[in-house]
Design a protein around this motif. Structure first.
Motif, short mmCIF file in Angstrom:
data_model
loop_
_atom_site.label_atom_id
_atom_site.label_comp_id
_atom_site.label_asym_id
_atom_site.label_seq_id
_atom_site.Cartn_x
_atom_site.Cartn_y
_atom_site.Cartn_z
N TRP A 193 25.38 -18.68 14.13
CA TRP A 193 25.14 -17.23 14.15
C TRP A 193 25.41 -16.72 15.56
CZ3 TRP A 193 19.60 -17.40 11.62
CH2 TRP A 193 19.73 -17.73 10.26
N THR A 230 25.16 -16.22 3.00
CA THR A 230 26.03 -16.24 4.17
C THR A 230 27.38 -16.87 3.85
OG1 THR A 230 24.07 -16.44 5.58
CG2 THR A 230 26.19 -16.92 6.59
N VAL A 278 22.03 -12.01 12.57
CA VAL A 278 21.10 -12.09 11.44
C VAL A 278 19.78 -11.46 11.86
CG1 VAL A 278 19.83 -13.63 9.89
CG2 VAL A 278 22.20 -14.15 10.49
N LEU A 328 23.72 -9.15 9.06
CA LEU A 328 23.07 -9.48 7.80
C LEU A 328 21.57 -9.20 7.93
CD1 LEU A 328 23.12 -10.80 4.93
CD2 LEU A 328 22.71 -12.99 6.10
#
Length: 301
Positions: free
Chosen positions: A116, A85, A95, A26
């Motif tokens: 994460w 998310t 991330v 992401l």
């Protein structure tokens, strides 16, 4: 490739998903006030190996506009990141945050304990007051009296002088993008977002972020973290080294020859920048892979 919008506090934000398989990545763009467009070219090749997700923060790019400046708070941007998310059902993503996006990543990781796989804090700072002083020092060292022609004019209220913009460009070419002729299109920026959050410029922050400082909370981060910066970065290497020094599981890498936007430098530096990130993600993923164990045959007859 799939594009769509997802509901976040204050409206709907646009996202793009490319690739499939692997641990997703992401991307949180910088700014505040710029969209994700500058991150497209550098990170599209990564989608050959894993899913990559871009999104435009509320108020910029293809996302819903912000009419009320009261929505421009750090806490709402953090809630937005959480909504993206969760809404995209990203499980244990990597991330990546660049600059302002890295600031959000650091604060989210420190305060909300996300699950994460890793955080890539790219060219991001942990203290606005410290950063302002460091940037002014950089301006003072540039030839041509750039500090007085920029910061000095802001203090005196003479930023309408055409040379003010010229001096800002000189700084940008020294500390933001050094080796590429790429020009961030002014019409990409949402000026209301930038003025509300920052003010006039990075080295003179009068907006919402003027006293933002997360250094004291970095030790709470439990996500493996890569702290990446450039040799000539406006986020100077010692600032980034201090960030990494506070995070229990972290690495600090300074990319030689690059400035603040390694993903926009010339092709060799851009490839190297992305390669540093790709290699880090793979190494972190390898940690969780089950290790093969040779059978102990000493007692077998």
């Amino acid at each position: 490739m799939a594009e769509g919008k997802i509901s976040v506090p204050g409206g709907n934000v646009w996202y793009r998903r490319m690739g499939s398989g692997g641990v997703p990545l992401l991307l949180i763009h910088g700014g505040p006030g710029y969209p994700s467009d500058p991150l497209f070219e550098a990170f599209e090749p990564v989608a050959r190996e894993r899913e990559v997700i871009w999104y435009d923060q509320l108020g910029v790019g293809r996302s819903d506009p912000i009419e009320d400046p009261a929505l421009l708070t750090v806490s709402r941007f953090l809630d937005e990141l959480g909504a993206v998310t969760e809404g995209l059902r990203l499980e244990r993503p990597h991330v990546y945050g660049h600059s302002w996006g890295a600031m959000l990543g650091l604060q989210f990781a420190a305060q909300r304990a996300p699950e994460w796989t890793s955080l890539i804090c790219a060219n991001g700072l942990a203290s606005i007051p410290r950063f302002e002083n460091e940037v002014r020092d950089l301006l003072a060292k540039l030839p041509g009296n750039v500090l007085e022609r920029t910061y000095g004019r802001e203090l005196s209220g003479t930023t309408n002088d055409p040379d003010y913009r010229i001096a800002q460009e000189e700084y940008m070419r020294a500390c933001v993008v050094r080796t590429s002729t790429v020009n961030l299109e002014p019409d990409l920026m949402n000026l209301m977002t930038f003025r509300t959050m920052i003010g006039q410029a990075d080295y003179h922050v009068t907006g919402v972020l003027h006293d933002w400082d997360i250094f004291a909370e970095l030790e709470r981060i439990r996500v493996p973290t890569l702290v990446l910066g450039g040799e000539f970065d406006e986020c100077i290497p010692s600032h980034l080294a201090d960030i990494a020094g506070r995070i229990p599981d972290s690495e600090h890498v300074t990319q030689s020859g690059a400035a603040h936007m390694g993903y926009l430098e010339d092709e060799p530096l851009r490839r190297e920048y992305v390669s540093i990130i790709r290699d880090y993600m793979l190494r972190i993923e390898a940690r969780s892979q089950p290790q093969s164990v040779e059978p102990d045959c000493r007692h077998i007859r």
